[in-house]
Scaffold this motif. Structure first.
Motif, mmCIF file in Angstrom:
data_model
loop_
_atom_site.group_PDB
_atom_site.id
_atom_site.type_symbol
_atom_site.label_atom_id
_atom_site.label_comp_id
_atom_site.label_asym_id
_atom_site.label_seq_id
_atom_site.Cartn_x
_atom_site.Cartn_y
_atom_site.Cartn_z
ATOM 1 N N GLU A 1 0.826 -1.216 0.000
ATOM 2 C CA GLU A 1 0.000 0.000 0.000
ATOM 3 C C GLU A 1 0.860 1.266 0.000
ATOM 4 O O GLU A 1 0.578 2.227 -0.713
ATOM 5 C CB GLU A 1 -0.912 -0.010 1.234
ATOM 6 N N VAL A 2 1.913 1.237 0.811
ATOM 7 C CA VAL A 2 2.777 2.421 0.879
ATOM 8 C C VAL A 2 3.517 2.602 -0.450
ATOM 9 O O VAL A 2 3.654 3.728 -0.952
ATOM 10 C CB VAL A 2 3.772 2.318 2.059
ATOM 11 N N ALA A 3 3.966 1.506 -1.042
ATOM 12 C CA ALA A 3 4.721 1.598 -2.305
ATOM 13 C C ALA A 3 3.863 2.236 -3.390
ATOM 14 O O ALA A 3 4.342 3.066 -4.171
ATOM 15 C CB ALA A 3 5.197 0.213 -2.732
ATOM 16 N N ARG A 4 2.592 1.842 -3.441
ATOM 17 C CA ARG A 4 1.682 2.421 -4.438
ATOM 18 C C ARG A 4 1.528 3.934 -4.230
ATOM 19 O O ARG A 4 1.625 4.718 -5.174
ATOM 20 C CB ARG A 4 0.306 1.750 -4.311
ATOM 21 N N LEU A 5 1.332 4.310 -2.998
ATOM 22 C CA LEU A 5 1.169 5.728 -2.685
ATOM 23 C C LEU A 5 2.463 6.489 -2.994
ATOM 24 O O LEU A 5 2.445 7.595 -3.553
ATOM 25 C CB LEU A 5 0.788 5.873 -1.205
ATOM 26 N N ALA A 6 3.591 5.880 -2.649
ATOM 27 C CA ALA A 6 4.892 6.538 -2.861
ATOM 28 C C ALA A 6 5.107 6.841 -4.336
ATOM 29 O O ALA A 6 5.653 7.882 -4.708
ATOM 30 C CB ALA A 6 6.024 5.655 -2.318
ATOM 31 N N GLU A 7 4.658 5.936 -5.177
ATOM 32 C CA GLU A 7 4.824 6.149 -6.614
ATOM 33 C C GLU A 7 3.989 7.340 -7.100
ATOM 34 O O GLU A 7 4.464 8.182 -7.870
ATOM 35 C CB GLU A 7 4.400 4.895 -7.358
ATOM 36 N N ALA A 8 2.760 7.406 -6.626
ATOM 37 C CA ALA A 8 1.884 8.525 -7.011
ATOM 38 C C ALA A 8 2.490 9.849 -6.532
ATOM 39 O O ALA A 8 2.490 10.847 -7.258
ATOM 40 C CB ALA A 8 0.497 8.319 -6.402
ATOM 41 N N ILE A 9 3.021 9.852 -5.309
ATOM 42 C CA ILE A 9 3.604 11.075 -4.743
ATOM 43 C C ILE A 9 4.806 11.517 -5.582
ATOM 44 O O ILE A 9 4.937 12.683 -5.964
ATOM 45 C CB ILE A 9 4.020 10.839 -3.267
ATOM 46 N N ALA A 10 5.679 10.562 -5.904
ATOM 47 C CA ALA A 10 6.901 10.902 -6.643
ATOM 48 C C ALA A 10 6.569 11.443 -8.024
ATOM 49 O O ALA A 10 7.177 12.411 -8.495
ATOM 50 C CB ALA A 10 7.801 9.670 -6.746
ATOM 51 N N SER A 11 5.575 10.852 -8.659
ATOM 52 C CA SER A 11 5.294 11.305 -10.017
ATOM 53 C C SER A 11 4.641 12.688 -9.989
ATOM 54 O O SER A 11 4.929 13.541 -10.819
ATOM 55 C CB SER A 11 4.489 10.248 -10.777
ATOM 56 N N ARG A 12 3.808 12.966 -8.981
ATOM 57 C CA ARG A 12 3.211 14.298 -8.860
ATOM 58 C C ARG A 12 4.298 15.355 -8.602
ATOM 59 O O ARG A 12 4.258 16.464 -9.152
ATOM 60 C CB ARG A 12 2.165 14.311 -7.738
ATOM 61 N N ALA A 13 5.264 15.013 -7.754
ATOM 62 C CA ALA A 13 6.309 15.983 -7.394
ATOM 63 C C ALA A 13 7.061 16.465 -8.638
ATOM 64 O O ALA A 13 7.472 17.615 -8.717
ATOM 65 C CB ALA A 13 7.283 15.357 -6.392
ATOM 66 N N ARG A 14 7.202 15.585 -9.612
ATOM 67 C CA ARG A 14 7.933 15.966 -10.828
ATOM 68 C C ARG A 14 7.179 17.014 -11.643
ATOM 69 O O ARG A 14 7.759 17.691 -12.467
ATOM 70 C CB ARG A 14 8.205 14.712 -11.681
ATOM 71 N N SER A 15 5.877 17.174 -11.377
ATOM 72 C CA SER A 15 5.094 18.081 -12.222
ATOM 73 C C SER A 15 4.818 19.448 -11.574
ATOM 74 O O SER A 15 4.223 20.309 -12.205
ATOM 75 C CB SER A 15 3.766 17.411 -12.600
ATOM 76 N N LEU A 16 5.239 19.645 -10.333
ATOM 77 C CA LEU A 16 4.954 20.935 -9.680
ATOM 78 C C LEU A 16 6.113 21.920 -9.863
ATOM 79 O O LEU A 16 7.271 21.520 -9.832
ATOM 80 C CB LEU A 16 4.719 20.729 -8.173
ATOM 81 N N PRO A 17 5.813 23.206 -10.003
ATOM 82 C CA PRO A 17 6.886 24.202 -10.146
ATOM 83 C C PRO A 17 7.651 24.381 -8.831
ATOM 84 O O PRO A 17 7.052 24.358 -7.749
ATOM 85 C CB PRO A 17 6.139 25.487 -10.508
ATOM 86 N N SER A 18 8.949 24.577 -8.934
ATOM 87 C CA SER A 18 9.815 24.662 -7.750
ATOM 88 C C SER A 18 9.574 25.961 -6.971
ATOM 89 O O SER A 18 9.268 26.997 -7.548
ATOM 90 C CB SER A 18 11.274 24.610 -8.202
ATOM 91 N N LEU A 19 9.720 25.892 -5.657
ATOM 92 C CA LEU A 19 9.589 27.084 -4.815
ATOM 93 C C LEU A 19 10.956 27.594 -4.364
ATOM 94 O O LEU A 19 11.039 28.509 -3.547
ATOM 95 C CB LEU A 19 8.738 26.785 -3.577
ATOM 96 N N ALA A 20 12.022 26.977 -4.867
ATOM 97 C CA ALA A 20 13.367 27.419 -4.477
ATOM 98 C C ALA A 20 13.515 28.863 -4.947
ATOM 99 O O ALA A 20 12.788 29.301 -5.842
ATOM 100 C CB ALA A 20 14.409 26.532 -5.132
ATOM 101 N N SER A 21 14.411 29.595 -4.288
ATOM 102 C CA SER A 21 14.762 30.972 -4.662
ATOM 103 C C SER A 21 13.775 32.031 -4.147
ATOM 104 O O SER A 21 13.886 33.193 -4.504
ATOM 105 C CB SER A 21 14.928 31.140 -6.187
ATOM 106 N N LEU A 22 12.820 31.631 -3.304
ATOM 107 C CA LEU A 22 11.986 32.647 -2.656
ATOM 108 C C LEU A 22 12.726 33.179 -1.427
ATOM 109 O O LEU A 22 13.460 32.429 -0.781
ATOM 110 C CB LEU A 22 10.647 32.044 -2.223
#
Ligand code: GN1
Ligand code: MG
Length: 352
Positions: free
Chosen positions: A170-191
């Protein structure tokens, strides 16, 4: 594994080190990290805590500087009680303890009405603004607290290291969804960093009363272990993920309440006198998307590691089960927040 909880007797034995008579000592609050006790004594009311080792003892120097500054600016705040030797914390057999004045007030796990979130947000705006001219070199920083890539790495490691765990699939499935979503969000670095609370969830603010008008009157922020310079989008993202999800952290299906979001945004901007840049304002859209994802990753990793977050022994068979519910709850909240991006953007444009 997590440390053994502290007993009331153990806590009472610590009290005299702060030059306080151990009148009445009782467990207090629902924090997930530190062990917390209320102390009623002839010297006054205090909160005694065994501080989790995730925090460097030096955070107390930061708490001292921040609380002195808040008090100078006229904000109510808990203050550290020094030890009999004048230290800001007590080291007893390798464990760190601290005592603070106990503030009067009531905390809530879930927002009851938009007005209540507006009040918490207004006070958060004042908190940030009051600390704008604080001159202090932070020494106890919990580096990486919102280093999302590091949290995602730790989740991937937990999944790789615990194939035999009962919740692994169950955790592995969720971890995969989380990782793939993270790749699509714009970075907040440099604020730019601002001095912020660092954990502005609703139950870290005290209100004047449990109901009536007092329940919409925010008095002070507590739980100051996480005060630190960090981007405002991260701080407000963390606030919104807590305030706008009235179902709380223990429900698998979350709901993001836009009315609470808009009310708290307005309250924050009323209380805040900081000159916010265009970038800082625009980033407010993505902070809550990142924070829900990050907290989901943290809970998911701990569903396998079962070593960090406190859990409810009455409702769950073990830490893993409770943390998996929380991880799914934050993932569900993340999905809700992403689905409402356009509506949040409109609210931000109207308010900023
Ligand atoms: C922890 O201890 P508590 O409950 O105030 C955690 C926060 C999380 C929160 C989720 C030091 O805060 O980062 O947002 O749980 N604090 C730490 O409920 O990890
Ligand atoms: Mg707390």
């Amino acid at each position: 594994m997590s440390r053994a909880p502290v007993t009331v007797e153990q806590a009472a034995a610590i009290v005299p080190a702060f030059d306080v008579e151990p009148g009445c000592v009782e467990p207090l609050g629902r924090g997930l990290i530190n062990d917390t006790f209320a102390v009623a004594s002839p010297q006054g009311a205090f909160v005694l805590q065994r501080v989790h080792p995730v925090f460097a003892p030096e955070i107390h120097l930061d708490i001292l500087a921040v609380t002195e500054h808040l008090a100078r600016r006229g904000l109510l705040t808990p203050r550290l009680r020094l030890t009999t030797t004048g230290a800001a914390w007590l080291d007893r057999e390798g464990e760190v303890w601290r005592m603070m004045t106990r503030m009067e007030g009531v905390s809530f796990d879930a927002v009851q009405a938009p007005e209540q979130a507006r009040a918490a947000a207004y006070l958060l705006g004042r908190f940030h603004s009051a600390l704008d001219d604080l001159e202090h070199e932070f020494v106890g920083l919990r580096t990486g607290v919102h280093d999302t890539p590091a949290h995602l790495r730790r989740l991937a490691e937990a999944v790789a290291e615990r194939p035999e765990h009962r919740l692994h699939a169950e955790v592995a499935r969720l971890a995969e969804a989380i990782a793939s979503r993270a790749r699509s969000l714009p970075s907040l670095a440099s604020l730019p960093p601002r001095v912020v609370h660092g954990d502005p969830k609703l139950n870290n603010v005290l209100f004047a009363a449990a109901d009536g008008p007092g329940a919409r009157q925010a008095r002070c922020w507590i739980d100051l272990d996480t005060v630190a310079p960090m981007p405002l989008a991260v701080e407000l993202g963390d606030a919104w993920r807590s305030w706008c999800n009235p179902r709380g952290e223990d429900e698998q299906v979350a709901h993001f309440d836009l009315e609470i979001f808009s009310a708290s945004l307005r309250g924050y901007l009323e209380g805040c006198t900081l000159a916010l840049s265009k970038d800082e304002r625009q980033a407010l859209l993505y902070g809550v998307e990142w924070i829900t994802l990050e907290l989901s990753a943290r809970f998911a990793a701990d569903a396998l590691r079962e070593s960090y977050f406190g859990w409810d022994r009455a409702r769950y068979p073990a830490a893993g089960e409770h943390n998996l519910v929380r991880a799914r709850g934050q993932w569900s909240l993340h999905e809700a927040v992403v689905a409402q991006r356009a509506a949040r953007e409109a609210a931000l444009r109207a308010a900023c």
